[in-house]
Design an enzyme around this catalytic site. Structure first.
Site: not given
Length: 148
Positions: A68, A99, A9, A134, A66
């Site tokens: 955060t 994993h 963004d 996994h 973005c």
């Protein structure tokens, strides 16, 4: 080398451009799904565009950015074929590949500095999935319809 999909963004634009250049220097083909301006925009549309492209490839991988990294990771993980991980350290990036076989890396441009973001990206790209136990756990992530 394979294609890496990028999207951001307005808050992630500068970091996206830096990562794009670094990827090209490493020999990756890069598909840039936007945004291309600093004008305020809605992150989900860019996350969805990238996720559709990643899902369309057998071993597709992408990076979403973005402010955060939280919004992008939430939007990306709405897609059934996406395992997106918000990483703030190189260890997060290595372990989510080993994993969780994550196929989308999410970064926060307002949270993670450029040098650390480059190191996280390198760890994400250079680490392979271990499989084994996994894979059994990944198989359990597929939501089954409710019975009854």
């Amino acid at each position: 080398m394979s294609t890496i999909h990028l999207a951001c963004d307005h808050a992630g634009l500068d970091l996206k451009d830096i990562l794009k250049h670094a990827l090209e220097e490493r020999g990756f083909s890069v598909t840039d799904h936007g945004t291309h301006t600093r004008e305020s925009c809605d992150y989900p549309q860019f996350a969805h565009a990238l996720c559709h492209a990643v899902e369309a490839e057998a071993d597709g991988r992408g990076i979403l950015i973005c402010g955060t990294g939280i919004g992008m990771s939430m939007a990306a993980n709405r897609h059934a074929g996406i395992r997106a991980a918000l990483c703030t350290t190189e260890l997060h990036a290595r372990l989510t590949r080993r994993h969780n076989n994550a196929n989308v890396l999410c970064l926060g441009a307002r949270i993670t500095g450029v040098e650390l973001a480059l190191a996280i990206m390198a760890a994400f790209l250079d680490t392979d999935f271990e499989g084994g136990r996994h894979q059994r756990r990944l198989d359990q992530l597929t939501i089954q319809p409710a019975k009854g």
